[in-house]
Design a protein around this motif. Sequence first.
Motif, mmCIF file in Angstrom:
data_model
loop_
_atom_site.group_PDB
_atom_site.id
_atom_site.type_symbol
_atom_site.label_atom_id
_atom_site.label_comp_id
_atom_site.label_asym_id
_atom_site.label_seq_id
_atom_site.Cartn_x
_atom_site.Cartn_y
_atom_site.Cartn_z
ATOM 1 N N UNK A 62 12.051 19.784 -7.105
ATOM 2 C CA UNK A 62 12.197 21.107 -6.482
ATOM 3 C C UNK A 62 11.660 21.098 -5.049
ATOM 4 N N UNK A 63 11.983 20.032 -4.314
ATOM 5 C CA UNK A 63 11.599 19.862 -2.912
ATOM 6 C C UNK A 63 10.094 19.750 -2.708
ATOM 7 N N UNK A 64 9.358 19.393 -3.755
ATOM 8 C CA UNK A 64 7.923 19.169 -3.636
ATOM 9 C C UNK A 64 7.604 17.767 -4.141
ATOM 10 N N UNK A 65 6.686 17.100 -3.451
ATOM 11 C CA UNK A 65 6.314 15.743 -3.840
ATOM 12 C C UNK A 65 5.299 15.783 -4.970
ATOM 13 N N UNK A 107 13.887 6.308 -2.029
ATOM 14 C CA UNK A 107 14.062 6.251 -0.579
ATOM 15 C C UNK A 107 12.682 6.111 0.041
ATOM 16 N N UNK A 108 12.680 5.548 1.228
ATOM 17 C CA UNK A 108 11.423 5.321 1.934
ATOM 18 C C UNK A 108 11.191 6.416 2.959
ATOM 19 N N UNK A 109 9.982 6.929 2.990
ATOM 20 C CA UNK A 109 9.529 7.816 4.050
ATOM 21 C C UNK A 109 8.197 7.220 4.515
ATOM 22 N N UNK A 110 7.668 7.629 5.650
ATOM 23 C CA UNK A 110 6.438 7.005 6.126
ATOM 24 C C UNK A 110 5.318 6.963 5.068
ATOM 25 N N UNK A 111 4.891 5.765 4.741
ATOM 26 C CA UNK A 111 3.775 5.499 3.823
ATOM 27 C C UNK A 111 4.063 5.888 2.379
ATOM 28 N N UNK A 112 5.321 6.137 2.027
ATOM 29 C CA UNK A 112 5.634 6.600 0.672
ATOM 30 C C UNK A 112 6.965 6.033 0.188
ATOM 31 N N UNK A 113 7.058 5.930 -1.130
ATOM 32 C CA UNK A 113 8.316 5.656 -1.808
ATOM 33 C C UNK A 113 8.607 6.892 -2.650
ATOM 34 N N UNK A 114 9.755 7.531 -2.400
ATOM 35 C CA UNK A 114 10.166 8.708 -3.168
ATOM 36 C C UNK A 114 11.200 8.285 -4.199
ATOM 37 N N UNK A 115 10.845 8.382 -5.449
ATOM 38 C CA UNK A 115 11.750 8.028 -6.537
ATOM 39 C C UNK A 115 12.629 9.215 -6.874
ATOM 40 N N UNK A 121 0.806 -1.223 0.000
ATOM 41 C CA UNK A 121 0.000 0.000 0.000
ATOM 42 C C UNK A 121 0.842 1.278 0.000
ATOM 43 N N UNK A 122 2.171 1.147 -0.018
ATOM 44 C CA UNK A 122 3.014 2.347 -0.088
ATOM 45 C C UNK A 122 2.702 3.113 -1.368
ATOM 46 N N UNK A 123 2.625 4.428 -1.250
ATOM 47 C CA UNK A 123 2.313 5.265 -2.411
ATOM 48 C C UNK A 123 3.587 5.750 -3.079
ATOM 49 N N UNK A 124 3.518 5.903 -4.411
ATOM 50 C CA UNK A 124 4.686 6.307 -5.201
ATOM 51 C C UNK A 124 4.655 7.803 -5.519
#
Length: 91
Positions: A24-27, A82-90, A16-19
């Motif tokens: 520019x420092x914004x998701x 990298x992993x952050x709470x409930x998310x995968x940051x590509x 359930x992790x979101x991608x």
Amino acid sequence: MRLIDFNRSTIDLHPALRLYWERDHQLQPITDLQPGDQQLLLVSGPGHPLTLDQFRARCQQIDPHASLFIAAEPPVRLYGYRLVPHQILLG
């Protein structure tokens, strides 16, 4: 990063992790996929982000050696995440 490398390294993560990808420092949520010639374009835009499970389901018919890119002009190659709470940051 290739699709096969991403799939192998995330095999034990919660489906359930979101991608997202960080620009520019914004998701920016990953909302869609566009397969191409030896590449997979990840589309960001308004809407709900794909979960890891949804991503895997949509990638089943895609060449596992396809490289991952963010859909842009020109496409932005992805090298990892990298992993952050409930998310995968590509990135």
